[in-house]
Design an enzyme around this catalytic site. Structure first.
Site, short mmCIF file in Angstrom:
data_model
loop_
_atom_site.label_atom_id
_atom_site.label_comp_id
_atom_site.label_asym_id
_atom_site.label_seq_id
_atom_site.Cartn_x
_atom_site.Cartn_y
_atom_site.Cartn_z
N LEU A 337 41.82 -22.54 -8.75
CA LEU A 337 42.18 -21.56 -7.73
C LEU A 337 41.97 -22.15 -6.33
CD1 LEU A 337 42.85 -18.73 -6.64
CD2 LEU A 337 40.50 -18.05 -7.19
N GLN A 340 44.73 -24.67 -5.49
CA GLN A 340 45.99 -24.01 -5.16
C GLN A 340 45.95 -23.43 -3.75
OE1 GLN A 340 48.94 -23.77 -6.43
NE2 GLN A 340 49.75 -22.19 -5.05
N GLU A 341 44.78 -22.94 -3.36
CA GLU A 341 44.68 -22.32 -2.04
C GLU A 341 44.64 -23.34 -0.90
OE1 GLU A 341 45.42 -19.45 -1.57
OE2 GLU A 341 44.00 -17.92 -2.24
N SER A 342 43.86 -24.42 -1.07
CA SER A 342 43.63 -25.30 0.07
C SER A 342 43.66 -26.79 -0.24
CB SER A 342 42.25 -24.99 0.67
OG SER A 342 41.23 -25.43 -0.23
#
Length: 502
Positions: A337, A340-342
């Site tokens: 996660l 995917q975000e950063s």
């Protein structure tokens, strides 16, 4: 008189057929040669227990209706049957067979094949009731067994290492180091191709899975591998330097294999079973669970992820593990996660104002008690807690992995929009508790005719679909290369995305 070696050999031959053993022994031992007496006595005694006929073949197992149990042969494979991090068995073949056993009201027991080419002979010998092992229907196999209704279409593919020139046709494979699984349908098709290209050769290996051969291909230990498209799709995410050169022949269907001589009860029931699950969408949802996310990322994305997994992840691994300690969520899912975000950048900032490694909004950071969104430890802990909150909001009747997939979508688009997509699913007579069906309705939230009819209105509904697929792929890769973390006092035994653990 002493007994010569040649006489011992002759006596052994006679003794193997149990002809007057005691007379032979005493006749040739009258001089009291104790050593030879013991030798001949031992051989004679052993020979008496031998027969001219081979042992009878094992008896077929009882019919399932009689024993109350279905015995299924399968393969220990990511595409069939394997144990996840929580010690539960999962896999497409496992899930299908368990559903089938439930439908016919019988218990089920799985037998894992030691070698791929043992599967068909074991079915023929009726040592199992059927094989659920990702077997393709081929003319040669149809002469030996009968197949259930088909449940998945796959394409055999020639796969090469992209560090070398791409072969364009079968003639380009002549002289190449080709490896395939022994007893597989690839051998049948290569044998047909050899009629046109006599110089074609290959090695049949006793490894159980094409996935292992594809890993060897990625490591430059073999030049060409032939495998089914569903296996290749998964393997490409772990080996960014392999690719499909060309398709090999026509597509083939996968099906369960039954003995032609066995009780037809289960065979007939299986045909009805597959007909039903195709009609009601169960089969589509199961296939989507295992394969629905594997074709999203491009090769540069995979290369970039693998590079950062080795160079960047070690800085934050312990932080992700601490987040698991407090939430029970697999640290590898939290890490997926975060990537995917950063891309694991603690200073990341978007034009919309979300910031940090887990890209938290200001409101979410305040709600989770975060003082500094750019502090990776705070960000990771808060992101994991927020995902847990989303998961706990999902109705309890929804089982894994759908529960976690819906929570991930909610993390991205918001719980209100997720509920709107579930309402649209109900209106379209889809399953609002199935991620497979919500992937159809979430994108509708960007269309006026749909979002104007639900409570929370417009949303970029296609974004959470891609968001979840990418995380699922990153998680798969981390599961393959990173060890699970077992805290001393886990909060709870999580099964988040457990069906993909290898």
């Amino acid at each position: 008189m002493r007994i010569g070696i040649s006489h011992i050999r002759a006596t052994i031959i006679e003794n193997l057929f149990c002809r007057s053993k005691w007379q032979q022994i005493f006749k040739h031992n009258h001089k009291g040669n104790l050593f030879y007496f013991i030798v001949l006595f031992t051989l004679a005694f052993a020979g008496c227990n031998q027969t001219d006929t081979p042992p009878p073949p094992p008896k077929p197992i009882p019919a399932a209706q009689k024993s109350g149990e279905i015995v299924v042969m399968t393969r220990n494979s990511a595409t069939a049957y394997y144990e996840n991090a929580d010690g539960n068995f999962v896999g497409l073949e496992h899930d299908l067979a368990v559903l089938f056993a439930k439908e016919v009201g019988l218990k089920i027991r799985f037998v894992v094949a030691k070698k791929f080419d043992d599967i068909i002979p074991t079915v023929q010998a009726q040592q199992v009731h059927f094989a659920a092992a990702g077997l393709s229907i081929t003319p040669a196999r149809e002469k030996k067994v009968r197949f259930s209704g088909p449940y998945q279409l796959v394409q055999q593919q020639v796969v090469y290492n992209t560090d070398f020139p791409k072969p364009k046709a079968m003639k380009d494979l002549i002289g190449k180091n080709i490896e395939v699984v022994a007893g597989s349908s690839y051998v049948e098709r290569l044998s047909e191709a050899k009629k046109l290209f006599p110089a074609l050769s290959w090695k049949e290996t006793q490894v159980m899975e094409s996935e292992e051969l594809l890993d060897r291909l990625g490591a430059n230990k073999v030049e060409i591998v032939i495998a089914d498209s569903n296996i290749v799709d998964v393997a490409e995410n772990f080996n960014p330097n392999i690719a499909v050169a060309f398709n090999f022949g026509k597509p083939e269907y996968l099906a369960w294999a039954f003995s032609k001589d066995a009780d037809p009860y289960l065979y007939e029931k299986s045909k009805l079973f597959f007909k039903r699950i195709k009609k009601d969408g169960t089969l589509k949802r199961l296939i989507d669970r295992y394969y629905g996310h594997v074709d999203r990322l491009e090769r540069p994305d995979i290369v970039g992820f693998l590079d950062k997994m080795n160079k960047v992840l070690p800085r934050y691994r312990r932080m992700f593990q601490q987040a698991q300690e407090s939430t029970g969520i697999d640290w590898r899912l939290i890490a997926a996660l975060g990537y995917q975000e950063s891309h694991w950048d603690p200073l990341a900032t978007s034009p919309t104002g979300v910031r940090g490694l887990m890209m938290l909004t200001g409101d979410t950071a305040d709600r989770m008690g975060v003082k500094d969104r750019l502090d990776p430890k705070e960000s990771i802990a808060a992101g994991a807690e927020y995902l847990l909150d989303m998961r706990e909001m999902i109705p309890g009747r929804i089982s894994e992995p759908d529960r976690t997939l819906l929570a991930l979508a909610s993390y991205n688009v918001g719980y209100g929009h997720l509920e709107d997509a579930r309402i649209l699913a109900q209106r379209q007579k889809l399953n609002p508790d199935s991620w497979s069906d919500l992937k159809t309705t979430l994108p509708l939230l960007s269309i006026t005719d749909y979002h104007s009819t639900v409570k929370h209105g417009y949303a970029r509904g296609g974004e959470p679909v891609l968001f979840v697929k990418n995380i699922h792929t990153y998680y798969d890769i981390l599961v393959k290369f990173e060890k699970p973390y077992k805290p001393m006092l886990p909060k709870f035994n999580s099964q988040l995305l457990a069906n993909k653990e290898r």
